[in-house]
Design an enzyme around this catalytic site. Structure first.
Site, PDB file in Angstrom:
ATOM      1  N   SER A 273     -15.960   5.562   2.511  1.00 29.70           N
ATOM      2  CA  SER A 273     -14.813   5.178   1.700  1.00 29.70           C
ATOM      3  C   SER A 273     -14.680   3.664   1.728  1.00 29.70           C
ATOM      4  CB  SER A 273     -13.534   5.819   2.241  1.00 29.70           C
ATOM      5  OG  SER A 273     -12.375   5.259   1.646  1.00 29.70           O
TER       6      SER A 273
ATOM      7  N   TYR B  99      -8.239   8.122   9.312  1.00 27.79           N
ATOM      8  CA  TYR B  99      -9.123   8.174   8.138  1.00 27.79           C
ATOM      9  C   TYR B  99     -10.070   6.976   8.080  1.00 27.79           C
ATOM     10  CZ  TYR B  99     -10.694   8.883   3.356  1.00 27.79           C
ATOM     11  OH  TYR B  99     -11.478   9.075   2.250  1.00 27.79           O
TER      12      TYR B  99
END
Length: 265
Positions: free
Chosen positions: A141, A155
């Site tokens: 990401s 995350y």
């Protein structure tokens, strides 16, 4: 002379979003597929869509189960399928403050996002190396390239791990023709933010959203070219360049001012 077995691409989290887009892109390139995710019916529907082009095998598995990676590889071996490409895409987010979820939720998240990725890669790496032109594509990401935001505490660290993991794999396996890549997309139109329940509260400019098909194409193209890091979209590449030149304290301050716009608590 025996006919060599075709090299399959195993795509985790293939039932929707970027995973499904990656499966479609590989099918367009005539690469046979093994699709895995929790939702059998979603996988079967995608497989039916793609079988007119390539062989598609479905093997449903829930990577939150610590036994799933070994079971999945055992099933692949039982079917005598040869994995040449591994796409570690399965993932999700746990929104809210770190102390707002119980430890079981965090432990499951880490199992899916890091432990299962490592185990699947370890179990399949001998076959990937044996191929002579093996590929590993880890869907990370853009969060891996920025200071961590509040509201999804694990995350960014998990995605940063995938980036470093990809770098190490690329170095260790280059002598066998293996390309390892971390794909780091920004905000992408998929079910991800619907699952976390954050889409309605997010204030992200429309121009910052990427299409899953474009992300998939960029990731596979970059992986084929031997690029270790792929950041889709010129806006995100520019932002990455800018953040890299900011002092860390300034980058942290920037994230503190803006993170709640994209992940309200």
């Amino acid at each position: 002379m025996s006919t060599p077995r075709p090299g399959y691409a195993l795509v985790t989290g293939a039932s929707s979003g970027i995973g499904a887009a990656i499966a479609r892109e590989y099918a367009r390139r005539d690469v046979p597929l093994i699709l895995t995710a929790r939702r059998q019916e979603r996988l079967e529907a995608l497989a039916d869509e793609l079988r007119s082009r390539v062989d598609v095998q479905v093997a449903a598995a829930d990577l939150a189960d610590p036994q799933a990676p070994a079971g999945l590889v055992a099933e692949i071996e039982r079917r005598a399928l040869h994995v040449r490409i591994l796409v570690n895409n399965a993932g999700y987010g746990v929104p809210g403050r770190y102390d707002g979820s119980d430890w079981a939720a965090h432990a499951t998240f880490l199992q899916v996002m890091t432990t299962a990725v490592c185990e699947l890669t370890w179990r399949l790496l001998p076959a990937i190396r044996e191929s002579g032109d093996g590929r590993i594509l880890n869907v990370a990401s853009f969060a891996a390239l920025m200071p961590a935001a509040d509201g999804q505490t694990l995350y960014a660290p998990a995605k940063s791990f995938l980036l470093k993991f990809s770098e190490a794999l690329a170095l260790e396996n280059a002598d066998r023709g293996v390309h390892a890549t971390a794909l780091c997309p920004g905000f992408t139109r998929s079910e991800f933010h619907d699952v976390t329940g954050t889409r309605a509260r997010m204030r992200v400019p429309p121009r910052m959203w990427l299409e899953a098909a474009d992300v998939a194409r960029a990731g596979i193209d970059g992986n084929e070219r031997g690029r270790v890091l792929v950041v889709p979209g010129w806006r995100y590449r520019l932002l990455h360049a800018l953040v890299r030149h900011l002092p860390h304290r300034g980058a942290m301050a920037l994230m503190a001012r803006n993170s709640r716009k994209i992940r309200p608590l």
